[in-house]
Write a protein that holds these residues in place. Structure first.
Motif, PDB file in Angstrom:
ATOM      1  N   ALA A 220     -73.385 -56.511  -8.294  1.00 25.43           N
ATOM      2  CA  ALA A 220     -73.506 -57.291  -7.067  1.00 25.43           C
ATOM      3  C   ALA A 220     -72.300 -57.099  -6.148  1.00 25.43           C
ATOM      4  CB  ALA A 220     -73.684 -58.771  -7.402  1.00 25.43           C
ATOM      5  N   LEU A 221     -71.126 -56.886  -6.755  1.00 29.27           N
ATOM      6  CA  LEU A 221     -69.891 -56.759  -5.984  1.00 29.27           C
ATOM      7  C   LEU A 221     -69.549 -55.313  -5.640  1.00 29.27           C
ATOM      8  CD1 LEU A 221     -67.636 -59.342  -7.875  1.00 29.27           C
ATOM      9  CD2 LEU A 221     -68.788 -59.646  -5.681  1.00 29.27           C
ATOM     10  N   ALA A 222     -70.391 -54.378  -6.060  1.00 27.23           N
ATOM     11  CA  ALA A 222     -70.053 -52.959  -5.926  1.00 27.23           C
ATOM     12  C   ALA A 222     -69.827 -52.536  -4.477  1.00 27.23           C
ATOM     13  CB  ALA A 222     -71.154 -52.105  -6.551  1.00 27.23           C
ATOM     14  N   ARG A 223     -70.450 -53.223  -3.539  1.00 29.49           N
ATOM     15  CA  ARG A 223     -70.315 -52.831  -2.133  1.00 29.49           C
ATOM     16  C   ARG A 223     -69.242 -53.616  -1.392  1.00 29.49           C
ATOM     17  NH1 ARG A 223     -76.686 -52.076  -0.283  1.00 29.49           N
ATOM     18  NH2 ARG A 223     -77.226 -50.526  -1.874  1.00 29.49           N
ATOM     19  N   GLU A 224     -68.575 -54.513  -2.088  1.00 26.60           N
ATOM     20  CA  GLU A 224     -67.515 -55.310  -1.448  1.00 26.60           C
ATOM     21  C   GLU A 224     -66.210 -54.515  -1.502  1.00 26.60           C
ATOM     22  OE1 GLU A 224     -68.198 -58.265  -0.133  1.00 26.60           O
ATOM     23  OE2 GLU A 224     -70.221 -58.529  -0.935  1.00 26.60           O
ATOM     24  N   ARG A 225     -65.848 -53.865  -0.410  1.00 20.60           N
ATOM     25  CA  ARG A 225     -64.747 -52.898  -0.453  1.00 20.60           C
ATOM     26  C   ARG A 225     -63.533 -53.274   0.387  1.00 20.60           C
ATOM     27  NH1 ARG A 225     -65.888 -48.278  -2.941  1.00 20.60           N
ATOM     28  NH2 ARG A 225     -68.050 -47.894  -3.545  1.00 20.60           N
ATOM     29  N   ASP A 226     -63.459 -54.459   0.916  1.00 17.76           N
ATOM     30  CA  ASP A 226     -62.311 -54.864   1.730  1.00 17.76           C
ATOM     31  C   ASP A 226     -61.149 -55.223   0.806  1.00 17.76           C
ATOM     32  OD1 ASP A 226     -60.623 -55.656   3.679  1.00 17.76           O
ATOM     33  OD2 ASP A 226     -61.687 -57.498   4.202  1.00 17.76           O
ATOM     34  N   ASP A 227     -60.209 -54.299   0.618  1.00 17.93           N
ATOM     35  CA  ASP A 227     -59.126 -54.490  -0.357  1.00 17.93           C
ATOM     36  C   ASP A 227     -57.771 -54.321   0.325  1.00 17.93           C
ATOM     37  OD1 ASP A 227     -57.367 -54.543  -2.444  1.00 17.93           O
ATOM     38  OD2 ASP A 227     -58.497 -53.190  -3.719  1.00 17.93           O
ATOM     39  N   PRO A 228     -57.123 -55.425   0.732  1.00 13.95           N
ATOM     40  CA  PRO A 228     -55.832 -55.318   1.416  1.00 13.95           C
ATOM     41  C   PRO A 228     -54.764 -54.624   0.586  1.00 13.95           C
ATOM     42  CG  PRO A 228     -56.733 -57.527   1.615  1.00 13.95           C
ATOM     43  CD  PRO A 228     -57.574 -56.812   0.601  1.00 13.95           C
ATOM     44  N   ALA A 229     -54.744 -54.874  -0.718  1.00 16.25           N
ATOM     45  CA  ALA A 229     -53.711 -54.268  -1.563  1.00 16.25           C
ATOM     46  C   ALA A 229     -53.874 -52.768  -1.635  1.00 16.25           C
ATOM     47  CB  ALA A 229     -53.767 -54.880  -2.965  1.00 16.25           C
ATOM     48  N   ALA A 230     -55.104 -52.301  -1.834  1.00 12.90           N
ATOM     49  CA  ALA A 230     -55.350 -50.866  -1.933  1.00 12.90           C
ATOM     50  C   ALA A 230     -55.018 -50.156  -0.629  1.00 12.90           C
ATOM     51  CB  ALA A 230     -56.804 -50.611  -2.316  1.00 12.90           C
ATOM     52  N   ALA A 231     -55.236 -50.832   0.493  1.00 11.53           N
ATOM     53  CA  ALA A 231     -54.992 -50.208   1.792  1.00 11.53           C
ATOM     54  C   ALA A 231     -53.530 -49.840   1.985  1.00 11.53           C
ATOM     55  CB  ALA A 231     -55.441 -51.149   2.905  1.00 11.53           C
ATOM     56  N   VAL A 232     -52.625 -50.574   1.370  1.00  6.62           N
ATOM     57  CA  VAL A 232     -51.190 -50.307   1.528  1.00  6.62           C
ATOM     58  C   VAL A 232     -50.836 -48.923   1.000  1.00  6.62           C
ATOM     59  CG1 VAL A 232     -48.879 -51.014   0.800  1.00  6.62           C
ATOM     60  CG2 VAL A 232     -50.553 -52.735   1.469  1.00  6.62           C
ATOM     61  N   LEU A 233     -51.420 -48.545  -0.135  1.00 13.88           N
ATOM     62  CA  LEU A 233     -51.104 -47.269  -0.764  1.00 13.88           C
ATOM     63  C   LEU A 233     -52.176 -46.223  -0.520  1.00 13.88           C
ATOM     64  CD1 LEU A 233     -49.716 -48.604  -4.174  1.00 13.88           C
ATOM     65  CD2 LEU A 233     -48.440 -47.934  -2.128  1.00 13.88           C
ATOM     66  N   GLY A 234     -53.101 -46.506   0.376  1.00 15.32           N
ATOM     67  CA  GLY A 234     -54.120 -45.535   0.708  1.00 15.32           C
ATOM     68  C   GLY A 234     -55.133 -45.320  -0.389  1.00 15.32           C
ATOM     69  N   ALA A 235     -55.299 -46.274  -1.280  1.00 14.58           N
ATOM     70  CA  ALA A 235     -56.255 -46.132  -2.377  1.00 14.58           C
ATOM     71  C   ALA A 235     -57.606 -46.665  -1.948  1.00 14.58           C
ATOM     72  CB  ALA A 235     -55.759 -46.882  -3.611  1.00 14.58           C
ATOM     73  N   ALA A 236     -58.645 -46.266  -2.686  1.00 10.98           N
ATOM     74  CA  ALA A 236     -59.989 -46.769  -2.430  1.00 10.98           C
ATOM     75  C   ALA A 236     -60.391 -47.643  -3.600  1.00 10.98           C
ATOM     76  CB  ALA A 236     -60.969 -45.620  -2.255  1.00 10.98           C
ATOM     77  N   ALA A 237     -60.587 -48.917  -3.358  1.00 12.84           N
ATOM     78  CA  ALA A 237     -60.952 -49.831  -4.441  1.00 12.84           C
ATOM     79  C   ALA A 237     -61.756 -50.974  -3.868  1.00 12.84           C
ATOM     80  CB  ALA A 237     -59.710 -50.363  -5.153  1.00 12.84           C
ATOM     81  N   GLU A 238     -62.619 -51.568  -4.692  1.00 12.18           N
ATOM     82  CA  GLU A 238     -63.426 -52.688  -4.237  1.00 12.18           C
ATOM     83  C   GLU A 238     -62.600 -53.960  -4.305  1.00 12.18           C
ATOM     84  OE1 GLU A 238     -65.020 -51.207  -7.223  1.00 12.18           O
ATOM     85  OE2 GLU A 238     -66.520 -49.909  -6.321  1.00 12.18           O
ATOM     86  N   GLY A 239     -62.497 -54.678  -3.181  1.00 16.76           N
ATOM     87  CA  GLY A 239     -61.620 -55.838  -3.112  1.00 16.76           C
ATOM     88  C   GLY A 239     -62.070 -57.010  -3.950  1.00 16.76           C
TER      89      GLY A 239
END
Length: 297
Positions: free
Chosen positions: A211-230
């Motif tokens: 259910a959460l697989a499409r929730e991709r807004d991840d502030p922490a991952a954005a700092v290091l340029g990573a792609a992760a589901e928030g």
């Protein structure tokens, strides 16, 4: 002055928990000389005890700060655990730092911007000690991100199973209120009045992940340029338990709490509703493994 006080409190709490664990197992370690605030009894034993239920090696210790703010606790834990793992495993500063970020440190924070600041603070500490390099994705997540998926899409995953449907509906409601509830959310905590009609977390966890697989807004991952589901990343951290829970809990009196927060606290933390601080203390008990410890401001 405030920053000095915060650093003092953080070091005192960690040196008399994580540092005491180290002292009990490595009484001759040179690292002990760096623990300024570590307290001893008259007989020379650490005042806080020996933490007998903790793992025997630093690599297996997990530290959670569910109210991480700008990262004071995780940065201090990083420095302590990096040196411990260098001593135990013969790692250099770079390898030890990467291992600590990957294995030992976990943090949740309600505010997306603070989550980003904490992530960068941890990265800066790792680069300062071991030089600049790509880092493992930190186990830091924003617990205040609301789900955007529709309830109907979640319930469809239950495939007609009433217990799974009830569990998914409860979890959707919790994560929709994440901007208010944040790290208080416990996906594994089913209210007593719902236990006969709702599936256990272990049973519904794979469906929650889908259910959460499409929730991709991840502030922490954005700092290091990573792609992760928030939200999915936060859900995993919210549902597990840790060796040490160390944090500065937030304070908010009952009269100033929103209706959403009051209802949630009465349902899940009835004996602690007087203040948000006591509600969080009760939640922190759930974050700790049975032999784990809390170090709270």
């Amino acid at each position: 002055t405030q920053l000095f006080t915060e650093n003092y409190m953080v070091r005192f709490l960690l040196e008399n928990s994580l540092g005491t664990w180290w002292a009990a197992r490595r009484p001759d370690s040179p690292l002990l000389k760096t623990f300024t605030y570590l307290r001893y009894r008259d007989d020379g034993a650490p005042a806080a005890g020996t933490f007998p239920g903790w793992p025997d090696r630093a690599a297996a210790i997990t530290c959670m700060d569910p109210c991480g703010g700008s990262g004071h606790f995780v940065v201090a834990e990083f420095e302590m655990l990096r040196r411990m793992r260098m001593a135990e495993e013969g790692l250099d500063a770079r390898a030890a730092g990467d291992a600590v970020i990957r294995d030992n440190l976990f943090m949740l924070e309600l505010d997306p911007r603070c989550t980003q600041i904490a992530t960068f603070s941890l990265a800066l500490a790792a680069w300062r000690s071991g030089g600049y390099r790509p880092l493992p994705a930190p186990n830091i997540a924003c617990s205040g991100l609301a789900v955007t998926g529709q309830l109907e899409d979640w319930l469809r995953l239950a495939r007609g199973d009433g217990r799974l449907r009830a569990a998914l509906e409860r979890l959707h409601r919790l994560f929709t209120n994440a901007p208010t509830l944040g790290s208080l959310i416990n996906p594994a905590d089913v209210p007593l009045n719902e236990r006969m009609f709702s599936a256990d977390y272990e049973e519904v966890a794979p469906l929650l992940a889908r259910a959460l697989a499409r929730e991709r807004d991840d502030p922490a991952a954005a700092v290091l340029g990573a792609a992760a589901e928030g939200v999915a990343k936060a859900a995993k951290l919210l549902a597990r338990q840790y060796t040490l829970v160390a944090t500065n809990v937030p304070y908010l009196g009952l009269n100033r709490q929103s209706d959403t927060l009051k209802v949630f606290a009465n349902l899940h933390h009835r004996d602690a509703v007087t203040d948000l601080a006591t509600v969080f203390i009760d939640r922190c008990r759930m974050y700790a493994v049975p032999s784990g410890s809390l170090a709270l401001v």
